[in-house]
Design an enzyme around this catalytic site. Structure first.
Site, PDB file in Angstrom:
ATOM      1  N   ASN A  76      -3.052  -5.975  -6.485  1.00 26.79           N
ATOM      2  CA  ASN A  76      -3.767  -6.082  -5.220  1.00 26.79           C
ATOM      3  C   ASN A  76      -2.825  -6.736  -4.192  1.00 26.79           C
ATOM      4  O   ASN A  76      -2.277  -7.804  -4.446  1.00 26.79           O
ATOM      5  CB  ASN A  76      -5.003  -6.962  -5.447  1.00 26.79           C
ATOM      6  CG  ASN A  76      -5.853  -7.076  -4.204  1.00 26.79           C
ATOM      7  OD1 ASN A  76      -5.338  -7.198  -3.092  1.00 26.79           O
ATOM      8  ND2 ASN A  76      -7.152  -7.041  -4.390  1.00 26.79           N
ATOM      9  N   ASP A 106       0.595  -0.768   5.274  1.00 23.28           N
ATOM     10  CA  ASP A 106      -0.113   0.481   5.599  1.00 23.28           C
ATOM     11  C   ASP A 106      -1.407   0.562   4.800  1.00 23.28           C
ATOM     12  O   ASP A 106      -1.567   1.421   3.926  1.00 23.28           O
ATOM     13  CB  ASP A 106       0.795   1.689   5.309  1.00 23.28           C
ATOM     14  CG  ASP A 106       0.136   3.007   5.695  1.00 23.28           C
ATOM     15  OD1 ASP A 106      -0.780   2.988   6.544  1.00 23.28           O
ATOM     16  OD2 ASP A 106       0.525   4.049   5.145  1.00 23.28           O
ATOM     17  N   CYS A 151      -5.165   2.618  10.150  1.00 21.92           N
ATOM     18  CA  CYS A 151      -5.699   3.967  10.340  1.00 21.92           C
ATOM     19  C   CYS A 151      -7.195   3.917  10.632  1.00 21.92           C
ATOM     20  O   CYS A 151      -7.865   4.943  10.599  1.00 21.92           O
ATOM     21  CB  CYS A 151      -5.405   4.841   9.131  1.00 21.92           C
ATOM     22  SG  CYS A 151      -6.094   4.194   7.610  1.00 21.92           S
ATOM     23  N   PHE A 211       0.858  -1.197   0.000  1.00 20.36           N
ATOM     24  CA  PHE A 211       0.000   0.000   0.000  1.00 20.36           C
ATOM     25  C   PHE A 211       0.896   1.251   0.000  1.00 20.36           C
ATOM     26  O   PHE A 211       0.856   2.070   0.901  1.00 20.36           O
ATOM     27  CB  PHE A 211      -0.959   0.006   1.204  1.00 20.36           C
ATOM     28  CG  PHE A 211      -1.736  -1.262   1.373  1.00 20.36           C
ATOM     29  CD1 PHE A 211      -2.912  -1.465   0.684  1.00 20.36           C
ATOM     30  CD2 PHE A 211      -1.284  -2.276   2.224  1.00 20.36           C
ATOM     31  CE1 PHE A 211      -3.648  -2.639   0.841  1.00 20.36           C
ATOM     32  CE2 PHE A 211      -2.004  -3.449   2.389  1.00 20.36           C
ATOM     33  CZ  PHE A 211      -3.188  -3.633   1.705  1.00 20.36           C
ATOM     34  N   ASP A 230       1.097  -1.340  -4.971  1.00 23.66           N
ATOM     35  CA  ASP A 230      -0.127  -0.537  -4.847  1.00 23.66           C
ATOM     36  C   ASP A 230      -1.012  -0.888  -6.036  1.00 23.66           C
ATOM     37  O   ASP A 230      -0.515  -1.129  -7.137  1.00 23.66           O
ATOM     38  CB  ASP A 230       0.186   0.964  -4.837  1.00 23.66           C
ATOM     39  CG  ASP A 230      -0.958   1.775  -4.227  1.00 23.66           C
ATOM     40  OD1 ASP A 230      -0.797   2.291  -3.098  1.00 23.66           O
ATOM     41  OD2 ASP A 230      -2.029   1.889  -4.878  1.00 23.66           O
ATOM     42  N   SER A 231      -2.326  -0.916  -5.814  1.00 23.40           N
ATOM     43  CA  SER A 231      -3.225  -1.300  -6.909  1.00 23.40           C
ATOM     44  C   SER A 231      -3.573  -0.126  -7.818  1.00 23.40           C
ATOM     45  O   SER A 231      -4.177  -0.310  -8.870  1.00 23.40           O
ATOM     46  CB  SER A 231      -4.508  -1.920  -6.342  1.00 23.40           C
ATOM     47  OG  SER A 231      -5.100  -1.020  -5.439  1.00 23.40           O
TER      48      SER A 231
END
Ligand code: SAH
Length: 393
Positions: A274, A295, A335, A226, A247-248
């Site tokens: 993914n 993350d 988060c 991510f 990252d996608s």
């Protein structure tokens, strides 16, 4: 001097007790509002006996009807806002001398409920998240320009919380010019990102200090899941032999590559995939990493999605633990506001048990110091970021 025009909000006994206990938010059921009061007004706050408790911003659409501004009746005017902004700026300058990219105003925690201001070098990215701040945006923009002498300000009032406040979704330049991308410094690196099209205000300044921290642990083969524009990946690339950033989003992946090139880092591979599938395939292929960063975006956006969110976090962490070499580091974040620190750690323990591993907890971190949390408003602490070292019992 007290202006006669200032409306008075009367707290119930319960609301008054809450205020006295230091809580800066008062809910709808704990306050009586006078007729004619408008959303975005600043009201004097009285207890049941009519004694003055302070002043608060009024929001009629939100469940949080009052947000504390002061504990007295000083005028809330231009000089008031100038002083609050200057105080917030002074804290960041003291914390990060010589730096120019950080959150300068973090809403309630800086005494300006609903105002978020992120500084990316010569540019600011701003969110007006409550009617009181939204209504005063011209004044606030003028004061921000005065304080930071910035070249341009992007308004990123496109956060969905605005709808809860009865405010429209908006975005666009509100002062000067804002180039796309802007370039910010993070430690020794230059990171380019888009204040207009990027996520949140353009970047994730809350992870800035954690990016630098991960850079200190990095060695050998590193994996950043991510990655967004590569905040963790690029700091790790300065120390690691090889980094893979996953990252996608195709846009994010282009940025990671461009940022690696901008900093002369030739050891960063980008996988536009993914993360769940990437990790599964890596486990099947018997890959090994010496440090992994997780993350993910918030998986649990509300109480109803908590169980599913925790399952998602657990799967990620379990796979990462399976991929780490003995003594390898896991930098793992969440988060999700709804996942408390205890639930986060319980999830990590369950993942380690399933992986047949154990871990030493080296650090329990949160958002950077430019995102302070008010002692009385600890429920606004959302980011958890643990550093684990994998051990084989
Ligand atoms: N680590 C970044 C911030 C991550 S934001 C930093 O410190 O700056 C979350 C990122 O996850 C976004 O860039 C989004 O595109 C990406 N993302 C969301 N779901 C994903 C998935 N299932 N697989 C891969 N990337 C995903």
């Amino acid at each position: 001097m007290v202006s006669p025009a200032r409306p008075v909000a009367h707290l119930t006994a319960r609301g008054g007790a809450r205020w006295i206990a230091g809580h800066p938010w008062i809910f709808r059921s704990d306050v009586r509002l006078p007729p004619g009061i408008a959303t975005g007004d600043i009201a004097l706050v009285h207890d049941v006996e009519g004694r003055l408790l302070g002043q608060a911003c009024v929001s009629l659409a939100s469940q949080i009807t009052l947000r504390r501004l002061t504990l007295d009746e000083r005028p809330v005017d231009k000089a008031f806002f100038r002083a609050r902004i200057a105080d917030a700026a002074a804290l960041r300058q003291a914390l990060f001398p010589g730096e120019a990219s950080y959150r300068v105003i973090h809403g309630d925690a800086d005494g300006l409920p609903g105002l978020v201001v992120d500084r990316y070098g010569d540019w600011l990215s701003v969110q007006f998240l409550t009617p009181a701040m939204d209504r005063r945006r011209e004044l606030l923009v003028g004061l921000l320009v005065e304080q930071f002498n910035c070249k341009g300000i992007m308004n990123r009032s496109d956060a969905s919380v605005r709808t809860l406040e009865g405010l429209p979704i908006e975005k666009g330049v509100i002062h000067g010019d804002v180039p796309d991308p802007v370039v910010m410094r993070e430690g020794r690196l230059e990171i380019a990102l888009s204040l207009e099209h990027g996520q949140k205000t353009g970047g994730f300044l809350d992870q800035r200090e954690n990016h630098l921290m991960a850079g200190r642990y990095a060695h050998g083969r590193a994996l950043d899941c991510f990655s967004y524009v590569g905040g963790f990946a690029l700091q790790m690339a300065r120390k690691a032999t090889q980094v893979t950033a996953v990252d996608s989003s195709a846009q994010a992946c282009e940025r990671i590559s461009a940022n690696a090139e901008r900093n002369g880092l030739g050891n960063v591979a980008v996988a536009c995939e993914n993360v769940f599938e990437f990790l599964r395939a890596a486990v099947d292929a018997g890959e090994r990493y010496d440090i992994i960063v997780l993350d993910p975006p918030a998986f649990a956006r509300n109480k109803a999605s908590l169980a599913a969110g925790l399952r998602g976090y657990k799967e990620l962490n379990l796979r990462a633990m399976q991929l780490l070499s003995p003594g390898g580091y896991l930098v793992t974040a969440s988060c999700s506001h709804h996942v408390g620190e205890q639930a986060f750690e319980d999830m990590l323990r369950a993942a380690a048990a399933d992986a047949g591993r154990d871990a030493q907890v080296l650090e329990r971190r949160g958002a950077g110091r430019d995102h302070p949390v008010l002692l009385a408003l600890s429920e606004t602490r959302y980011l958890k970021c643990h550093v684990l070292r994998m051990v084989q019992p």
